[in-house]
Structure formats: C-alpha cells, structure tokens
Design a protein around this motif. Structure first.
Motif, mmCIF file in Angstrom:
data_model
loop_
_atom_site.group_PDB
_atom_site.id
_atom_site.type_symbol
_atom_site.label_atom_id
_atom_site.label_comp_id
_atom_site.label_asym_id
_atom_site.label_seq_id
_atom_site.Cartn_x
_atom_site.Cartn_y
_atom_site.Cartn_z
ATOM 1 N N PHE A 16 -5.992 2.874 5.406
ATOM 2 C CA PHE A 16 -6.814 2.642 4.211
ATOM 3 C C PHE A 16 -7.845 3.749 4.041
ATOM 4 O O PHE A 16 -8.126 4.198 2.920
ATOM 5 N N ASN A 47 2.687 1.117 -4.124
ATOM 6 C CA ASN A 47 1.463 1.629 -4.761
ATOM 7 C C ASN A 47 0.613 0.495 -5.351
ATOM 8 O O ASN A 47 0.019 0.628 -6.423
ATOM 9 N N LYS A 48 0.553 -0.611 -4.636
ATOM 10 C CA LYS A 48 -0.279 -1.740 -5.048
ATOM 11 C C LYS A 48 -1.479 -1.807 -4.108
ATOM 12 O O LYS A 48 -1.579 -2.693 -3.246
ATOM 13 N N GLN A 49 -2.406 -0.855 -4.275
ATOM 14 C CA GLN A 49 -3.536 -0.736 -3.363
ATOM 15 C C GLN A 49 -4.422 -1.985 -3.396
ATOM 16 O O GLN A 49 -4.877 -2.463 -2.347
ATOM 17 N N LYS A 50 -4.687 -2.498 -4.566
ATOM 18 C CA LYS A 50 -5.570 -3.656 -4.690
ATOM 19 C C LYS A 50 -4.982 -4.863 -3.963
ATOM 20 O O LYS A 50 -5.678 -5.551 -3.202
ATOM 21 N N TYR A 60 -6.219 7.036 2.759
ATOM 22 C CA TYR A 60 -5.998 7.022 1.310
ATOM 23 C C TYR A 60 -7.277 7.415 0.554
ATOM 24 O O TYR A 60 -7.220 7.924 -0.551
ATOM 25 N N LYS A 61 -8.428 7.181 1.180
ATOM 26 C CA LYS A 61 -9.703 7.559 0.575
ATOM 27 C C LYS A 61 -10.167 8.941 1.030
ATOM 28 O O LYS A 61 -11.281 9.357 0.731
ATOM 29 N N GLU A 121 -5.246 -4.388 -0.181
ATOM 30 C CA GLU A 121 -6.597 -4.585 0.350
ATOM 31 C C GLU A 121 -6.969 -6.066 0.352
ATOM 32 O O GLU A 121 -7.578 -6.561 1.312
ATOM 33 N N ARG A 129 0.816 -1.210 0.000
ATOM 34 C CA ARG A 129 0.000 0.000 0.000
ATOM 35 C C ARG A 129 0.853 1.264 0.000
ATOM 36 O O ARG A 129 0.561 2.223 -0.729
ATOM 37 N N ASP A 130 1.914 1.285 0.825
ATOM 38 C CA ASP A 130 2.612 2.542 1.108
ATOM 39 C C ASP A 130 3.936 2.706 0.373
ATOM 40 O O ASP A 130 4.461 3.811 0.297
ATOM 41 N N GLN A 154 1.267 11.494 3.269
ATOM 42 C CA GLN A 154 -0.042 11.757 2.671
ATOM 43 C C GLN A 154 -0.578 13.146 3.019
ATOM 44 O O GLN A 154 -1.668 13.531 2.589
#
Length: 786
Positions: free
Chosen positions: A682, A653-656, A685-686, A659, A649-650, A725
């Motif tokens: 998480f 950059n492989k968010q999928k 990021y949204k 999750e 994730r951080d 962020q």
C-alpha cells in the motif's frame, strides 16, 4: 510359505556392485528397470549369425552404470540364456594395445566359465592365453586372440556380450588404426555384442571422421526423479526389513525433496541416504546433509587426490565458485594462462569432472562441476564460513519451498463436514500429525461429531472409528491401537479375500500416519474388488500428497468412473491438476463439477479464487469465488480476505475496495508476514519507499530464514507487484542489505533474473542447486503478475 530373506545394510553396494551375489543384485536393481528391460529385449533379438548392434550408456559417476552392467551379467548367466556375459574390470590398467583388449576378453570369459564351474573350458582358455602371449607380432596376436574368442563362443553355443565399464578408457588407449581394426571385427557376423558405459561423451562415437562414428546406439542415464528416489528408498526399506523407514519417508517428504535437489538425483547417493535414514532423521536437515557428506568422503577424497596438481587447482577453483565460472574468472583464480588452462579443461571435461555451458556476459564457455554433490561436498570441506552459510540457508529454504504446512491444512479441515468415512479418515490423519494441540483437539471433536452422524445410517462407522476417537482423547493411544491393529490383522488372517478387511486396515494405517502401509492395504483391497470408489479415492489422495500426479490421476479417474456423484473426488482431482500436473483448465472444470454436486466449502471457493487470480487471470470470477468463500465464513476468512486484497489492489485496480477490506483485518498470528507485506505494498503505491521498507523488514523478521508454506503465495505475489510497479531494484537492495540474498537465495535470484534482459542466461550462470528452484519461482511470479 518360505520366510522372506532380507538383505543386510552391509550388502547394499555403494562403490562395487561386483561383490554382490546374483540374487542380491537382482533384488536391489530397481532404479533403471525399464532401460534394463529395453536392452535385454534388444539383445535377445540378435540371431547367432547377425551383425550385432552395439550399445553405449552415458551417465555421470554414481548414476548406476556399473550396477546396470552387473545386472545384465546376472540376467545372461541364467540357464535359458543364449549369451555368455563377459564383465570387464572397471579399470583396465593393462590395456595399451588391441591385443590386450582381446586377451582381457578371454580372461573375462574364463572368469564367467569359472562361476559356472566349467573347469575344463577354463583350463583350455588359460592355456591358450599363455600360448598366444608368445606371438611377437602385435597384429597377429590381436587377430589370433579375437579368433580364439569366437571359436570358444561357438563351442559353447553362447554369443559373447562384452560389458565394458569406462568405455572411454578403451578408446583413449587405442590408436586410430587399432580402432579401425576393432570396428571392422565388431561389425562382422557372429561378432561379440558390446555394451559399454562411460561417464563422458566419447568423441570417437559422434565425430563424423572418427573410426566408431555411428557404431553405437547411445543412451543417457538421467538423474533420478523425486518419485524414483522415493521408490528406491521404499524398496530398500522392504528388502532390509526396515519397517520404520517406510513411515519416516512419508513424514519427511519436504526434507527428502531438498536432499534430492542438493544431491542431483544420484542413485549411489540414494543408497547412502537410505543408510542414514535407517538411523533416523536428525532434528535439522543440515545434520542429515553432514552425515551424507561424511558417508561419501572416502570416495570423493580418493578421486580428487588421483588428479594431477594442476587439475586439482582447476577443480578447486570451479568448485569453490559454485556458480559456473568463465575463462577470465578461472585465469584470475588459478593464475594459469589460456595455454595452460585450455588442454586441462578439455581433459577434465573428457574425464567427466566438468561440464561446459555458455558463459553469461562473457566470451567463450563457462564450467561447472558435473557431479553436483561433489561440489556440495567440496564447499563444505573447503569453503569459507560465508559459503557454508549459503549452503545451509539454501537447504533450509528448499526444505520450506518443497514442504507442506500441515497445521495450515488442518485448520482448513476443521469446519468441513465429513460426508463419508474417507473424509473422516483424512481428518484423523491430520489430527495425528499436527503439532498444534488446540488444532488436534478441534479436529478430534469435529471427527466425533461426523462419526456419530454417519453412524445413524452406517453403524459400522462408529464401530471402526468411535472407539479410536475415545482412545485418542484419553491419551491412551499406544496399547489400545495395537490391539485394534491386531483385530484388523486377525480379520484378514481369517478372510484374506475380503476387500473390506483390507480397506478398513488401510484406513487404520492412514489414521496413524503410516502411509506406506496404508497404500499397500488399499492396493490389496483394490485387487480384490476394483469397483469401490473410496479405495481409489484414498489411493489418489496418497499419490497427490506424494506429488505423483500421474498415478494420482489414474486412481482418481477410476474413482470417478465408479461414482460420478462424489464432490470430494472432484476436489481431489482439481487439486492434483492444479498443484501436480499444472493443467489449470482441467482443475477449474473439476472444482466446478464439485460445486455442481453440492460441495460448497470456504476452502474450495478460496482455492478456486486463487486458480482464477494467479493462473487463469479471470479476475471477475476470482472475486466472485472469494466472496462466496467469505459468505460461508469459516476458518479460511483471513486468508480469503488477503487473497481478495491482492486481487482488488494489484489486479483489478480497485484501490478503495482493497483499503476498506484490509482495514477489517487484524494481525492474525499465522499470517503476520502477509499483513506487513500488504502494508508495504500500500505504501509503494503511494511512492512511500521509506515506510514500505520498514514494513517489509517487519515481514522479513517474522519469517526469519524461510518462506512459510501458508504465505508463500503472498511473497511471490509481493515480488510480482513490486516488479510491476518498478521497485524491483529497491526490493533486491533490501534483501541484500539484510543477508536475505543468502537466506532466501532462490527467491532473490528469481527476482534478479526477471530484471535481467537475458533471464534464462542469468539463471544458467547460477549454481544448479539454486538455479532449478529459482526457475520455478520465476514462473510463479510471472504467472502472478499481469
């Protein structure tokens, strides 16, 4: 062999080392040994007719200056010495002119000769002093007293070494013309050698226009390192025969690191701390801190009350502020004008009460209490309830920050198959100290399997360890272990030159958690046979756990030079490079070598993945290491997955992927805070700050008042990602609103420092006790970020 003579607690000098006999002084002197040897070597090079080199030692109160001078006196009083040591009283209150300085020197010579029972020489000096005091001309009196001192020295064939505490006091009492005269005489052939000590820098020695400019070789006594503190405590335990303390010291490393941070590495406080440890550690670190403060109260109270009213007001304001305080703040707090403050601040700096720093976002200087434990004492005795809470929270934070979660380490060891007795012993040691009964049982079961496997090719393993496991399982440890210890000691008594007898005893003590005894036994084993890799490996593990990186490196290198095919040794080398020496490339090389040799455990690949993610920033390698760890699929599975979530994730950059992986995790009881931290991230990021706040508060409520050691890296990563962020201020607000700016003060300060333009300046505006751990956290957070 003569029975060892032990020292009593009452003989441990805290304030006045002069009262101790020579033998006690010599045995107790361990702190400044190298510097002492340096001075003795330099002075011994002086010839009878040389122009002497003089020495000035600068150190804050309690740093061991008086003890050092006393130790020099003891050394030069020995029969083979070519010097006569003249030790002056700590305070020369009668000194107001140069003649008094030399008359005091003659008094000190008479005292030294009296100890040697040279009564005739003493009578001669006393008689001469009376005669000299009839001289009315001050210059003649000073010259005559000095010349008689030189004459007596020549008769004795011993050159005087003047040992002067509070050397700044001498310069304060002599005017410039007297200082010029004193310097000219001290630069003559055959002149006395001066070794002075002072709590403050002396302007007369570094000001180009001053009489004593460049006349002294100046050295500074720095605060004790943590390793030096442990050395002092161990030495005191041996000298006082306080055997139980040796084990307590190693059981309470985290607490001792905290107290070391708060007391500023002061040798005097170390002696006081030892007296408290002898009585046993308290349940809470704050109780130990209170006991230490009570011990030092008479000294601090008397010293503070010696100050004038105005000086007390200023010290009160500086101490209560705790952080360095600038001039404007001081004016507001003391209601004193600049004209009143400036000379008093100068005086307090000269007396060693205050230190100057650059003010942060303000003109001029800022000031802090130089002796940090005095500041702690003052806060506890004088401050508001909130400030006391700050101090208590800080001590708890530090104890956790510097500690090790032994249960977490134990979990990682359960599934590791022991390939030799060294690894079996390590598991047994973990089983001894873990507080989780289920973990304890699993470790013993694991060791039982390993012992039976090892016994197939090495029966003595079962003889040594099999019975011990059975005894532990039956909860009949006490008497039976004592009998085993007696058996080992009997074997040593019958054959003390057999390295294996000492080696086996070392294992036994390691199993019991008696680390100091284990260390002594292993060292003895290595002296009898230095070609056994397991001995050096064990010593390396002990030193690594103590945080003594250089010593651990030395031992582990010896182990690997003997046996280059032991993967566990390479793992130990890597851990030492990673956590003690901070040499990350070398840590990687060691871990990879262990893997090449066939050592493949989940914990090894997990720590390798962390090394790549947080320090070397080689993310594809980190991902590969974590995936291998998951394939092995042992008890590390949850922590490995959390590490991989952070990576995806951080960092990558492989968010999928992050999750999907996180969705496979349940709330593990030991990693609850990590779960909610990740949920919070998480949401950030949204841009869902409200929901993120709810999850962060859940994590904060779980940890209560400390950062758990097993999830500390997640908290540091969380801060790094939050800052990256752009939610740094959001994080600070939540921490502050819920009092975590106090409870987790160094963590809070570190985050705020990163947000400041002048990070270093901001950190330097904070109390030293918060500043130092905060600096380390800043480095960790910045390392964890891209």
């Amino acid at each position: 062999m003569d029975k060892e003579k032990y020292i009593t607690l009452s003989q441990l000098g805290v304030y006045n080392p002069q009262r101790l006999d020579d033998d006690t002084v010599e045995r107790l002197f361990v702190v400044r040994q190298k510097f002492f040897e340096f001075l003795i070597k330099k002075i011994n090079k002086e010839t009878p007719n040389s122009i002497p080199q003089h020495y000035l030692v600068i150190g804050q109160r309690g740093m061991g200056k008086s003890t050092l001078l006393k130790r020099i006196e003891v050394e030069f009083r020995k029969e083979a010495s070519k010097f006569i040591p003249l030790l002056f009283p700590e305070e020369q209150y009668n000194l107001n002119k140069l003649s008094e300085f030399w008359l005091n020197s003659l008094d000190a010579m008479a005292d030294a000769l009296e100890v040697e029972q040279k009564t005739e020489e003493v009578k001669l000096i006393d008689s001469k002093i009376k005669e000299l005091q009839t001289i009315s001309d001050e210059d003649d009196l000073a010259r005559s007293a000095y010349q008689f001192l030189i004459k007596m020295s020549q008769q004795l064939k011993l050159r005087p070494v003047l040992l002067i505490d509070n050397m700044n006091f001498v310069f304060d009492r002599l005017d410039k013309s007297e200082q010029h005269t004193l310097r000219s005489w001290l630069m003559e052939n055959k002149a006395p050698i001066v070794v002075g000590a002072s709590a403050v820098e002396i302007e007369e020695t570094f000001n180009y226009e001053a009489p004593f400019y460049d006349a002294f070789q100046v050295s500074h006594l720095k605060k004790l390192t943590f390793q030096e503190l442990i050395e002092v405590l161990n030495n005191l335990a041996r000298l006082t025969n306080a055997k139980e303390v040796l084990d307590n010291i190693h059981d309470e490393i985290a607490r001792l690191k905290t107290i070391h941070q708060l007391t500023g590495g002061n040798p005097r406080t170390a002696v006081m701390l030892f007296k408290i440890i002898v009585k046993g550690f308290s349940k809470e670190i704050n109780d130990d801190l209170e006991a230490l403060l009570d011990e030092i109260t008479p000294l601090y109270k008397a010293r503070f009350e010696e100050l004038s009213t105005q000086l007390q007001i200023i010290v009160d304001a500086v101490a209560l502020n705790w952080d360095p305080i600038n001039l404007e703040q001081l004016r507001n707090e003391t209601k004193l004008s600049n004209g009143q403050l400036s000379p008093q601040l100068k005086r307090l700096v000269e007396l060693g009460w205050l230190e100057k720093l650059d003010a942060y976002k303000a003109k001029g200087n800022a000031y802090q209490i130089s002796e940090r434990f005095f500041n702690i004492w003052f806060l506890m005795r004088r401050s508001s309830r909130r400030q006391k809470k700050e101090l208590y929270c800080l001590s708890k934070f530090l104890e956790t920050f510097y500690g090790d979660d032994i249960n977490d380490v134990a979990k990682k060891s359960i599934s590791l198959k022991s390939k030799n007795v060294n690894q079996i012993t390590y598991k047994l040691a973990l089983a001894e100290v873990t507080t989780d009964e289920e973990l304890k049982r699993k470790l013993y079961d694991s060791c039982d399997i390993d012992i039976r496997e090892q016994a197939k090719t090495n029966p003595i393993v079962f003889e040594d360890f099999g019975k011990y496991i059975t005894q532990i399982s039956n909860k009949n440890k006490g008497n039976k272990i004592s009998r085993i210890e007696e058996e080992y000691l009997e074997k040593i008594k019958n054959d003390a030159e057999n390295y294996f007898n000492w080696f086996r005893l070392g294992y036994f003590y390691h199993e019991k958690g008696e680390i100091e005894k284990a260390k002594i036994a292993f060292i003895k084993s290595s002296e009898l046979d230095n070609n056994i890799d397991a001995t050096w490996n064990n010593l390396g593990i002990i030193y690594t756990n103590e945080g003594n990186g250089e010593k651990a490196k030395e031992c582990l290198e010896k182990a690997i030079n003997i046996n280059r095919n032991n993967g566990m040794t390479y793992i130990n080398i890597g851990i030492n490079y990673l956590y003690n020496l901070y040499e990350y490339a070398k840590a990687e090389k060691a871990f990879l070598k262990a893997i090449d040799l066939g050592t493949r455990t989940s914990s090894l690949f997990n720590v390798l993945g962390n090394l790549y993610q947080d320090y070397l920033r080689e993310y594809s390698k980190s991902e590969k290491a974590y995936k291998i760890a998951l394939q092995i699929n042992d008890t590390e599975i949850y922590s490995v997955k959390y590490n991989l979530v952070f990576l995806y994730r951080d960092k990558m950059n492989k968010q999928k992927e992050a999750e999907e992986l996180f969705s496979t995790l349940i709330i593990n009881k030991d990693l609850k805070d990590s779960y909610w931290l990740n949920k919070s991230l998480f949401e950030l990021y949204k841009k869902n700050q409200g929901t993120a706040s709810e999850f962060l508060l859940k994590a904060l409520n779980i940890i209560n008042n400390k950062l758990p050691t097993n999830t500390q890296d997640d908290w540091f990563r969380f801060a790094g990602v939050t800052l990256k962020q752009g939610f740094g201020k959001w994080l600070l607000e939540i921490l502050k609103e819920n009092d975590f700016d106090i409870i987790l003060a160094p963590y809070y300060v570190a985050i705020k420092a990163i947000l400041e333009k002048d990070t270093e300046g901001y950190l330097n505006s904070k109390a030293l006790e918060i500043r130092e751990p905060a600096k380390k956290i800043v480095e960790i957070i910045q390392n964890s970020n891209i």
